[in-house]
Write an enzyme that holds these catalytic residues in place. Structure first.
Site, PDB file in Angstrom:
ATOM      1  N   CYS A 121     -48.626  15.337  32.488  1.00 16.54           N
ATOM      2  CA  CYS A 121     -49.769  16.236  32.657  1.00 16.54           C
ATOM      3  C   CYS A 121     -50.897  15.589  33.454  1.00 16.54           C
ATOM      4  O   CYS A 121     -51.426  14.551  33.060  1.00 16.54           O
ATOM      5  CB  CYS A 121     -50.283  16.647  31.283  1.00 16.54           C
ATOM      6  SG  CYS A 121     -51.770  17.655  31.341  1.00 16.54           S
ATOM      7  N   GLU A 165     -60.655  19.651  26.670  1.00 20.25           N
ATOM      8  CA  GLU A 165     -60.944  19.908  28.084  1.00 20.25           C
ATOM      9  C   GLU A 165     -61.108  18.563  28.789  1.00 20.25           C
ATOM     10  O   GLU A 165     -62.079  17.832  28.560  1.00 20.25           O
ATOM     11  CB  GLU A 165     -62.217  20.750  28.217  1.00 20.25           C
ATOM     12  CG  GLU A 165     -62.784  20.851  29.628  1.00 20.25           C
ATOM     13  CD  GLU A 165     -61.759  21.268  30.664  1.00 20.25           C
ATOM     14  OE1 GLU A 165     -61.578  20.524  31.656  1.00 20.25           O
ATOM     15  OE2 GLU A 165     -61.129  22.333  30.471  1.00 20.25           O
ATOM     16  N   SER A 166     -60.166  18.244  29.678  1.00 26.63           N
ATOM     17  CA  SER A 166     -60.127  16.899  30.268  1.00 26.63           C
ATOM     18  C   SER A 166     -61.380  16.555  31.048  1.00 26.63           C
ATOM     19  O   SER A 166     -61.825  15.406  31.038  1.00 26.63           O
ATOM     20  CB  SER A 166     -58.899  16.764  31.170  1.00 26.63           C
ATOM     21  OG  SER A 166     -58.994  17.613  32.305  1.00 26.63           O
ATOM     22  N   ARG A 178     -53.627  28.183  23.315  1.00 22.42           N
ATOM     23  CA  ARG A 178     -52.487  27.426  23.820  1.00 22.42           C
ATOM     24  C   ARG A 178     -52.573  25.977  23.354  1.00 22.42           C
ATOM     25  O   ARG A 178     -53.649  25.486  23.012  1.00 22.42           O
ATOM     26  CB  ARG A 178     -52.442  27.515  25.349  1.00 22.42           C
ATOM     27  CG  ARG A 178     -52.149  28.938  25.825  1.00 22.42           C
ATOM     28  CD  ARG A 178     -52.135  29.046  27.345  1.00 22.42           C
ATOM     29  NE  ARG A 178     -51.035  28.329  27.950  1.00 22.42           N
ATOM     30  CZ  ARG A 178     -49.781  28.785  27.999  1.00 22.42           C
ATOM     31  NH1 ARG A 178     -49.466  29.941  27.467  1.00 22.42           N
ATOM     32  NH2 ARG A 178     -48.833  28.080  28.588  1.00 22.42           N
ATOM     33  N   PHE A 179     -51.430  25.310  23.366  1.00 20.35           N
ATOM     34  CA  PHE A 179     -51.321  23.967  22.790  1.00 20.35           C
ATOM     35  C   PHE A 179     -51.279  22.926  23.906  1.00 20.35           C
ATOM     36  O   PHE A 179     -50.237  22.352  24.220  1.00 20.35           O
ATOM     37  CB  PHE A 179     -50.078  23.883  21.906  1.00 20.35           C
ATOM     38  CG  PHE A 179     -49.987  25.020  20.924  1.00 20.35           C
ATOM     39  CD1 PHE A 179     -50.865  25.104  19.854  1.00 20.35           C
ATOM     40  CD2 PHE A 179     -49.049  26.024  21.103  1.00 20.35           C
ATOM     41  CE1 PHE A 179     -50.798  26.158  18.967  1.00 20.35           C
ATOM     42  CE2 PHE A 179     -48.977  27.081  20.219  1.00 20.35           C
ATOM     43  CZ  PHE A 179     -49.848  27.153  19.148  1.00 20.35           C
ATOM     44  N   SER A 180     -52.415  22.704  24.511  1.00 23.41           N
ATOM     45  CA  SER A 180     -52.493  21.859  25.694  1.00 23.41           C
ATOM     46  C   SER A 180     -52.803  20.411  25.322  1.00 23.41           C
ATOM     47  O   SER A 180     -53.226  20.089  24.213  1.00 23.41           O
ATOM     48  CB  SER A 180     -53.573  22.400  26.639  1.00 23.41           C
ATOM     49  OG  SER A 180     -54.847  22.375  25.997  1.00 23.41           O
ATOM     50  N   VAL A 181     -52.566  19.529  26.276  1.00 23.24           N
ATOM     51  CA  VAL A 181     -53.035  18.151  26.224  1.00 23.24           C
ATOM     52  C   VAL A 181     -53.951  17.951  27.436  1.00 23.24           C
ATOM     53  O   VAL A 181     -53.800  18.647  28.432  1.00 23.24           O
ATOM     54  CB  VAL A 181     -51.852  17.145  26.271  1.00 23.24           C
ATOM     55  CG1 VAL A 181     -51.136  17.120  24.941  1.00 23.24           C
ATOM     56  CG2 VAL A 181     -50.890  17.429  27.403  1.00 23.24           C
ATOM     57  N   TRP A 196     -45.294  20.580  23.443  1.00 23.69           N
ATOM     58  CA  TRP A 196     -45.079  19.161  23.709  1.00 23.69           C
ATOM     59  C   TRP A 196     -44.542  18.481  22.457  1.00 23.69           C
ATOM     60  O   TRP A 196     -45.243  18.379  21.457  1.00 23.69           O
ATOM     61  CB  TRP A 196     -46.383  18.485  24.134  1.00 23.69           C
ATOM     62  CG  TRP A 196     -47.016  19.108  25.327  1.00 23.69           C
ATOM     63  CD1 TRP A 196     -48.163  19.844  25.359  1.00 23.69           C
ATOM     64  CD2 TRP A 196     -46.541  19.059  26.675  1.00 23.69           C
ATOM     65  NE1 TRP A 196     -48.434  20.252  26.639  1.00 23.69           N
ATOM     66  CE2 TRP A 196     -47.453  19.791  27.469  1.00 23.69           C
ATOM     67  CE3 TRP A 196     -45.428  18.465  27.286  1.00 23.69           C
ATOM     68  CZ2 TRP A 196     -47.285  19.941  28.839  1.00 23.69           C
ATOM     69  CZ3 TRP A 196     -45.262  18.622  28.654  1.00 23.69           C
ATOM     70  CH2 TRP A 196     -46.185  19.346  29.407  1.00 23.69           C
TER      71      TRP A 196
END
Length: 318
Positions: free
Chosen positions: A55, A142-143, A124-127, A88
């Protein structure tokens, strides 16, 4: 499968596509900051970072974590880059080389963290996920905000040389923000808008914007080592993670194939290789096996799941 699991699976596998066939990335939900006097105070042994090496958004946080010397302050767990129907997975589910267990809870998937933080979560299941062990909560997913947290929130715990690293200096904030805005739209998210488009018109529009934006960057970095202010800033970090994936993944898997970076953009290619080979934070945060193994594992864009051998080499030497 429980009703919650079924709903979670639908959330991860269904892409957000607009009526015109274009990909529309949803916003992040958890947007807290680590700051003195706030709910999330700067502390050692309190926070944990969850990432997947495929990612680009997660890799932003890894680069800044290393640039700032936060490895002992912010430990990490690495999910497999081969997302399944639940999102993930950790190594307990898919022991892809380089993936780890969830070091805190032994979770099977990143989604389990979201439900641990909020049993009624519907996003959603974000990284990446920046996790607070004390409150059993997600601080931020939030990156772009996590890298700013890392840039300054833990400075009191750092030696002077790392404290002096400032990727978002006051004098350059306006220029950085302006560049970040169009780079995100045209390049960072632009490759996804091209790769996940569901009709020819949406794809053609998106891919054209990707290369128009790359043309603009090519002019900006001519004769320069960095994008803004002749020094390393977060603008370089944010663009790097897309450019380093471009030839190995986006050119083929996302059909961004008007030109490659190495053969079509000599200035960008030089800027990329300088960062990768001269600064360990960039090289050490880049894993081409995870990048290619993750992107080409997606059956929607690559039904055969065959991972291409090239480009050779993944990134050229200086």
């Amino acid at each position: 499968m429980s009703a919650k699991d079924d709903k979670a699976q639908s959330k991860f596998t269904t892409l957000p596509i607009a009526p015109d066939g274009s990909f529309k990335r949803p916003g992040s939900i958890f947007r807290n900051f680590i700051e003195k006097g706030g709910k999330f105070e700067p502390e050692k042994d309190r926070y944990h970072l969850y990432v997947a090496l495929v990612c680009p958004w997660a890799t932003r946080t890894l680069i800044v974590r290393k640039l700032k010397g936060l490895e002992e302050i912010i430990p990490i767990s690495i999910a497999s880059s081969r997302a399944d129907e639940h999102g993930w997975p950790f190594a307990s589910v898919d022991n892809f080389p380089g993936a780890t267990e969830d070091h805190l809870y032994g979770s099977e998937h990143v989604k389990d963290l979201y439900f641990r933080a909020d049993p009624n979560y519907e996003g959603r299941f974000s990284v990446p996920v920046l996790w607070d062990r004390k409150n059993q909560a997600i601080v931020n997913n939030e990156s772009s905000e996590i890298i700013r947290i890392f840039n300054s929130a833990f400075d009191d715990f750092l030696p002077d040389d790392k404290k002096a690293v400032n990727l978002y200096p006051e004098a350059l904030k306006t220029e950085i923000d302006e560049l970040n805005a169009w780079v995100y739209t045209g390049i960072n998210n632009g490759v996804y808008r091209a790769g996940h488009s569901e009709n020819q018109g949406a794809y053609s529009k998106a891919v054209k914007e990707v290369f128009e934006s790359l043309d603009k960057v090519e002019r900006i970095v001519e004769g320069k080592e960095y994008l803004v202010g002749d020094k390393l800033t977060e603008a370089d970090v944010r663009l790097f993670v897309t450019i380093v994936r471009f030839d190995p993944a986006y050119h083929g898997n996302f059909k961004c194939n008007i030109r490659t970076i190495r053969d079509g953009y000599p200035n960008i290619d030089g800027w990329l290789r300088n960062l990768y080979w001269k600064n360990p934070a960039f090289k050490d945060s880049t894993d081409f096996d995870h990048i290619k193994g993750g992107y080409y594992f997606n059956p929607k864009t690559n039904p055969s799941r065959i991972v291409p051998v090239g480009p050779v080499p993944h990134i050229r030497p200086l």
